[in-house]
Write a protein that holds these residues in place. Structure first.
Motif: not given
Length: 525
Positions: A19-21, A23-28
């Motif tokens: 989640l600290d990236q 572009f993470n899973s939530l963003d996708a």
């Protein structure tokens, strides 16, 4: 122009990993949902500005911050359509989904899954959604079972499977390693308990030396422990087989992969002492004033009654008082004098022993002997009899009921709670088995003084015990000396009505001379 429809995008990820990236899973998930809403712009769809993101939250619960906020906004009429990447992002539980759908229906709100191409505005969409949720819940339950099976299999091999690291050990490469300084504390705890056989004494010894519990720091920098020992924590240490190099799982103990701090022999010695102390405590052997009915008495409302006491002018008064549950609405508690209840309980037990004999002649004889002697036994032995036969007692409307383990009615004794002056008493029927030990000492003294006054008047010579009394008091005593013989006998043996007190008898200026009328006047008939 189509009617505007406000669309809220909900995203979720079970773990915080990644989640600290940038572009993470939530963003996708959000990007895919935004594109879908844009494709429906002709239908009036428009994305709301509020973000509803639950990162690191399981789909097996509805207690999620963003989901809670989303449902509140739906209730407030701020959202028309919920858009998710997949249905299991919203929930993995059929029961939770039913609750969500109920809220959506009340507010005429729709639910859309981008990758599964359906919504809840029609019956086919609802059917498809239920099928998908069924598989999502099945997958979650299977995963849970696999995790539980893995933990069980690992513990059977003696592996440490997580949780708070016990005092005496540290964790290295997922294995428990002895911490020398803490191990000394464990040795001190077990050695001290074997010497003094008292958890409280060991607690006092540790706290006196300034020894504290194990300090732990969690990932969120929260610290626990580092406090003085308490009885419960120490008892838990004494019963933990981890210190013998073993691990416990669901009541079974397996050889562990870590080293022992104490020997198996010392551990078993401690368990034996704990068991004996528990039995002594249950029977009340170590109590100065053991309570016969503790833990086996219920009030008329079915609540447990616990022993309490008060002290006045160095005199101790014992009671059984209603014990309310932690979350239970508190009403008026029942409070009954302990001595009266315990005598009634023993009478009921003696009657039950005589009536409930087995067919064996030897067993009948043993029960008869026990019934004859139970009133003279020490309280701890009486309590052992009640616990051995698993008897329980309940106060009901003007009676005390004895029941066996299966709850069947076994014996009943009339008992009425009355006030005698400022004191409560339990009025019981007379018993032929009640001896002088339960007699009222004030009444006994009045009877003795009454007969001394009678002898003094008839013989014309002074009686030292009453010679100094006034004429009025002597006249009161003379009235008592002419009581019916059976009334006097009942008072001496303690079989008088509980409402008959020394004060009432002494001040009974209207006491009839006729014996039959006396019995009625004093409550004997």
């Amino acid at each position: 122009m189509a009617e505007a429809k406000r669309c809220a995008i909900y995203t979720r990820k079970s773990t915080e990993e990644g989640l600290d990236q940038d572009f993470n899973s939530l963003d996708a998930q959000r990007e895919a949902c935004s594109a879908y809403i844009l494709s429906q712009a002709a239908g009036g769809w428009a994305e709301v500005g509020e973000r509803y993101d639950d990162g690191g939250w399981s789909g097996g619960t509805m207690e999620r911050p963003a989901l809670t906020q989303l449902l509140a906004d739906i209730e407030a009429g701020k959202v028309d359509i919920i858009v998710v990447y997949k249905v299991d992002r919203l929930t993995r539980s059929l029961a939770d989904f039913a609750k969500i759908v109920e809220i959506l229906d009340e507010r005429e709100t729709s639910f859309v899954s981008v990758t599964q191409a359906f919504n809840t505005t029609n019956s086919m969409g609802r059917l498809t959604l239920n099928v998908l949720l069924s598989f999502a819940q099945f997958e979650r339950e299977v995963t849970s079972e696999r995790i539980r099976d893995k933990i069980a299999a690992s513990k059977k091999k003696g592996m440490w499977m997580g949780g708070p690291v016990p005092l005496g050990y540290s964790l290295k490469d997922r294995t428990l390693v002895i911490e020398p300084e803490e191990a000394e504390t464990i040795h001190l705890i077990f050695d001290s308990y074997c010497d003094v056989c008292s958890v409280q004494c060991v607690v006092d010894k540790l706290n006196g030396r300034g020894i504290l519990t194990k300090k732990r720091t969690y990932k969120d920098d929260r610290q626990v422990g580092g406090k003085p020992f308490a009885r419960g924590m120490l008892a838990s240490i004494l019963q933990n087989p981890i210190y013998t190099g073993r691990v416990r799982h669901k009541g079974e103990v397996y050889p562990g992969q870590h080293k022992a701090i104490i020997s198996q022999e010392q551990f078993e010695q401690v368990q034996t002492i704990l068991k004996e102390n528990g039995r002594d405590q249950r029977l009340g052997r170590k109590a100065k004033n053991p309570s016969l009915l503790a833990g086996i008495l219920l009030d008329p409302d079915g609540r447990p009654m616990t022993p309490r006491h008060t002290a006045k002018n160095s005199k101790r008064y014992r009671y059984y008082v209603t014990r309310f549950g932690t979350d239970e609405k508190r009403g008026q508690p029942w409070s009954v004098p302990a001595g009266d209840l315990e005598r009634a309980g023993i009478r009921l037990t003696a009657e039950w022993l005589l009536r409930n004999s087995s067919d064996s002649a030897e067993a009948i004889a043993l029960r008869q002997e026990l019934a004859a002697n139970i009133e003279q036994m020490p309280t701890t032995e009486q309590r052992a009899v009640l616990l051995q036969h698993e008897l329980t007692f309940q106060l009901q409307a003007e009676k005390l009921v004895l029941s066996t383990e299966d709850g069947s009615l076994s014996s009943v004794l009339p008992a009425r709670l009355i006030w005698r002056g400022a004191e409560k008493k339990l009025q019981l029927p007379p018993s032929e088995h009640t001896d002088q030990a339960t007699s009222d000492p004030v009444l006994l003294k009045l009877i003795a003084q009454a007969h001394a006054a009678q002898r003094m008047v008839l013989a014309g010579s002074d009686e030292p015990t009453v010679a100094s009394y006034s004429k009025r008091h002597l006249w009161q005593l003379l009235r008592i000396s002419w009581l019916a013989p059976d009334i006097t006998t009942a008072i001496v043996k303690g079989r008088h009505p509980v409402g008959l007190t020394g004060r009432r008898l002494l001040r009974a200026s209207a006491l009839p001379l006729d014996w039959a009328e006396q019995r009625t006047f004093l409550g004997f008939s």
